[in-house]
Motif scaffolding. Structure first.
Motif, short mmCIF file in Angstrom:
data_model
loop_
_atom_site.label_atom_id
_atom_site.label_comp_id
_atom_site.label_asym_id
_atom_site.label_seq_id
_atom_site.Cartn_x
_atom_site.Cartn_y
_atom_site.Cartn_z
N MET A 1 0.84 -1.18 0.00
CA MET A 1 0.00 0.00 0.00
C MET A 1 0.89 1.24 0.00
O MET A 1 1.87 1.32 0.72
N LYS A 2 0.52 2.22 -0.78
CA LYS A 2 1.28 3.46 -0.86
C LYS A 2 0.71 4.49 0.09
O LYS A 2 -0.49 4.66 0.19
N ASN A 3 1.61 5.15 0.79
CA ASN A 3 1.25 6.18 1.77
C ASN A 3 1.35 7.53 1.08
O ASN A 3 2.44 7.98 0.74
N LYS A 4 0.21 8.18 0.85
CA LYS A 4 0.18 9.49 0.20
C LYS A 4 0.76 10.53 1.14
O LYS A 4 0.38 10.61 2.31
N LEU A 5 1.71 11.31 0.63
CA LEU A 5 2.33 12.36 1.40
C LEU A 5 1.71 13.70 1.02
O LEU A 5 1.27 13.88 -0.11
N GLN A 6 1.69 14.61 1.97
CA GLN A 6 1.18 15.95 1.71
C GLN A 6 2.36 16.89 1.53
O GLN A 6 3.30 16.86 2.33
N LEU A 7 2.32 17.70 0.50
CA LEU A 7 3.34 18.71 0.28
C LEU A 7 2.79 20.05 0.76
O LEU A 7 1.81 20.55 0.24
N LYS A 8 3.43 20.59 1.84
CA LYS A 8 3.02 21.87 2.40
C LYS A 8 4.27 22.72 2.61
O LYS A 8 5.21 22.27 3.27
N ASN A 9 4.26 23.92 2.06
CA ASN A 9 5.38 24.85 2.23
C ASN A 9 6.73 24.22 1.88
O ASN A 9 7.73 24.44 2.56
N GLY A 10 6.73 23.38 0.85
CA GLY A 10 7.98 22.78 0.39
C GLY A 10 8.46 21.60 1.21
O GLY A 10 9.57 21.11 1.01
#
Length: 129
Positions: A1-10
């Motif tokens: 399963m792939k863990n979606k990462l959040q991109l915030k402020n680089g």
């Protein structure tokens, strides 16, 4: 399963689940940080998980953000997981990360390496090799 990462402020963010002595908590706003040698979580979560100090704990001096130095407690917890990726009997540093930011932790190279993680920076996902 792939863990979606959040991109915030680089920066890349994820959530962790900590389990210790039957208690479980979710820690949001954790930066995935390949430059951090050890995983560190702010001390607020020690109380939330009911983790008491033990003789196995170590007081360590950590250098961090902006070259600041602070002290942290290195504590072994029963389980740390990031979605379906789970490590047992893992040592986490609990301490201050940055007093002016609302960052709850840094997922460090110790977890990433031991779990065999692959960071896909095209799709912003993390998964086990």
């Amino acid at each position: 399963m792939k863990n979606k990462l959040q991109l915030k402020n680089g920066l890349l963010y994820t959530s962790l689940n900590l389990r210790h002595k039957g208690k479980s908590i979710i820690v949001d706003n954790v930066i995935v940080d390949t430059g951090a040698f050890h995983t560190i979580i702010i001390t607020d979560f020690l109380d939330d998980i009911g983790a008491e100090f033990s003789n196995d704990d170590q007081l360590i001096e950590a250098s961090g953000y902006g070259g600041t130095t602070c002290y942290a407690v290195r504590k072994r917890i029963d389980t740390i997981s990031c979605n379906d990726i789970k490590l047992k009997n893992f040592k986490i540093d609990f301490g201050e990360i940055h007093p002016n930011e609302r960052i709850n932790g840094l997922l460090g190279l110790d977890f990433l390496e031991k779990a065999g993680m692959i960071l896909d920076l095209v799709d912003f996902v993390m998964y086990k090799k």
